[in-house]
Design an enzyme around this catalytic site. Structure first.
Site, PDB file in Angstrom:
ATOM      1  N   SER A   1       0.849  -1.199   0.000  1.00 43.54           N
ATOM      2  CA  SER A   1       0.000   0.000   0.000  1.00 43.54           C
ATOM      3  C   SER A   1       0.875   1.234   0.000  1.00 43.54           C
ATOM      4  O   SER A   1       2.015   1.213   0.496  1.00 43.54           O
ATOM      5  CB  SER A   1      -0.902   0.018   1.240  1.00 43.54           C
ATOM      6  OG  SER A   1      -1.527   1.271   1.405  1.00 43.54           O
TER       7      SER A   1
ATOM      8  N   TYR B   1      -1.596  -0.983  10.187  1.00 43.23           N
ATOM      9  CA  TYR B   1      -1.729  -1.269   8.749  1.00 43.23           C
ATOM     10  C   TYR B   1      -0.475  -0.852   7.986  1.00 43.23           C
ATOM     11  O   TYR B   1       0.045  -1.609   7.151  1.00 43.23           O
ATOM     12  CB  TYR B   1      -2.953  -0.532   8.206  1.00 43.23           C
ATOM     13  CG  TYR B   1      -3.280  -0.831   6.768  1.00 43.23           C
ATOM     14  CD1 TYR B   1      -3.893  -2.030   6.394  1.00 43.23           C
ATOM     15  CD2 TYR B   1      -2.989   0.095   5.763  1.00 43.23           C
ATOM     16  CE1 TYR B   1      -4.213  -2.292   5.074  1.00 43.23           C
ATOM     17  CE2 TYR B   1      -3.305  -0.160   4.435  1.00 43.23           C
ATOM     18  CZ  TYR B   1      -3.914  -1.363   4.099  1.00 43.23           C
ATOM     19  OH  TYR B   1      -4.211  -1.628   2.786  1.00 43.23           O
TER      20      TYR B   1
END
Length: 245
Positions: A139, A152
Site C-alpha cells: 500500500s 496497517y
C-alpha cells in the site's frame, strides 16, 4: 496479449475489490484460478460468475491450520501452483495511543504473517519446478505512513522488505517476487467515504481521480507474465502520482 492457458494461480482476499478483479482478468486470459476469503457466500457467487476455471476455498488467514489446509486443497485441485498473489488484508484503524494489542496483532497476522506462511508453503514446489511468481499487495501508506494506521502501515511496509529479501533468495530459480503498492482505489472501502473526504483525497492526487481495481490488476497480470521475467524485488506504486519514489 498474454497467454495464461497453462497457468494456475492462487489469489488471497479475492471475493471482492482488487482481488476479484485480478481473478477475473486472469481467467479471461485462460488461467485456472483459486480464489479465497472468509465469506463463503461471496466466494460461491464469484465462482458461479467466473465459471469452470474458477475454484474457491474458504480460509481464515489468522488461522495457521486453515492456511495449511488451503495449501493442501490447492495442491489437490491444481497440482503445481505457479503464481501466488497475497492480497488478503484488513484494517483496524485507530490512534496509536488508543490502539489495542488485539487490533495490532490481528492486522499483522492477516496482512503480513499469512503472506509469510503461504509463501513458505508455495515456494518449495516453485523451487523444485524452477518457476514461480509471487506478488504481494502492499500500500502507499507502507511508504508514506498515515495517521491512525500504524498497524496497517507497519504490515504493508514489512511486505516490501519481505518481498525484496525473498526475491534475492530465489532469483536464480526463475522465481520473481514483487510488490504492488496501490494508492486510493475505488472499492467498498472508499465507497464508505463522504463526498467531502473523497474531494480532499482527489485534491492530493495529480491525476485528479481515484484509481480502479483494473489499474492494479493490469500490473499484477504483467508481473505474472513471462514478459516480466527480469523484474524482481521491485515495489511498483499505482497511485495516480500521489506518491513518486
Amino acid at each position: 496479449m498474454y497467454d495464461f492457458t497453462e497457468r494456475k494461480i492462487l489469489i488471497t482476499g479475492s471475493s471482492r475489490g482488487i482481488g476479484r478483479r485480478i481473478a477475473e482478468d486472469f481467467i479471461s486470459l485462460g488461467a485456472r484460478v483459486l480464489i479465497t476469503g472468509t465469506n463463503e457466500t461471496l466466494l460461491r457467487e464469484v465462482k458461479d460468475e467466473l465459471g469452470s476455471r474458477c475454484h474457491y476455498v474458504r480460509c481464515n488467514f489468522s488461522n495457521t491450520e486453515e492456511i495449511n489446509s488451503l495449501f493442501d486443497q490447492a495442491v489437490n485441485n491444481f497440482g503445481f501452483i505457479d503464481t501466488l498473489i497475497n492480497n488478503a488484508g484488513i484494517t483496524r484503524d485507530g490512534l496509536f495511543l488508543r490502539m489495542s494489542n488485539a487490533d495490532w496483532m490481528e492486522v499483522l497476522n492477516i496482512n503480513l504473517n499469512s503472506a509469510f506462511l503461504l509463501s513458505q508453503l508455495m515456494i518449495k514446489p516453485m523451487i523444485k519446478n524452477r518457476f514461480g511468481r509471487i506478488i504481494n499487495i502492499s500500500s502507499i501508506v507502507g511508504t508514506t505512513g498515515n495517521a491512525g494506521q500504524t498497524n496497517y502501515a507497519a504490515s504493508k511496509a514489512a511486505m516490501v522488505g519481505f518481498s525484496k529479501s525473498l526475491a534475492i533468495e530465489v532469483a536464480n530459480r526463475n522465481i520473481t517476487v514483487n510488490s504492488i503498492a496501490p494508492g486510493y482505489i475505488q472499492t467498498e472501502m472508499t465507497d464508505k467515504l463522504s463526498e467531502g473526504q473523497m474531494e480532499a483525497i482527489v485534491s492530493r492526487i495529480p491525476s485528479k481521480k481515484i484509481g480502479m481495481p483494473k489499474d492494479v490488476s493490469n500490473l499484477a497480470v504483467f508481473l505474472s507474465s513471462l514478459q516480466a521475467e527480469y523484474i524482481t524485488g521491485q515495489t511498483i506504486h499505482v497511485n495516480g502520482g500521489m506518491y513518486m519514489s
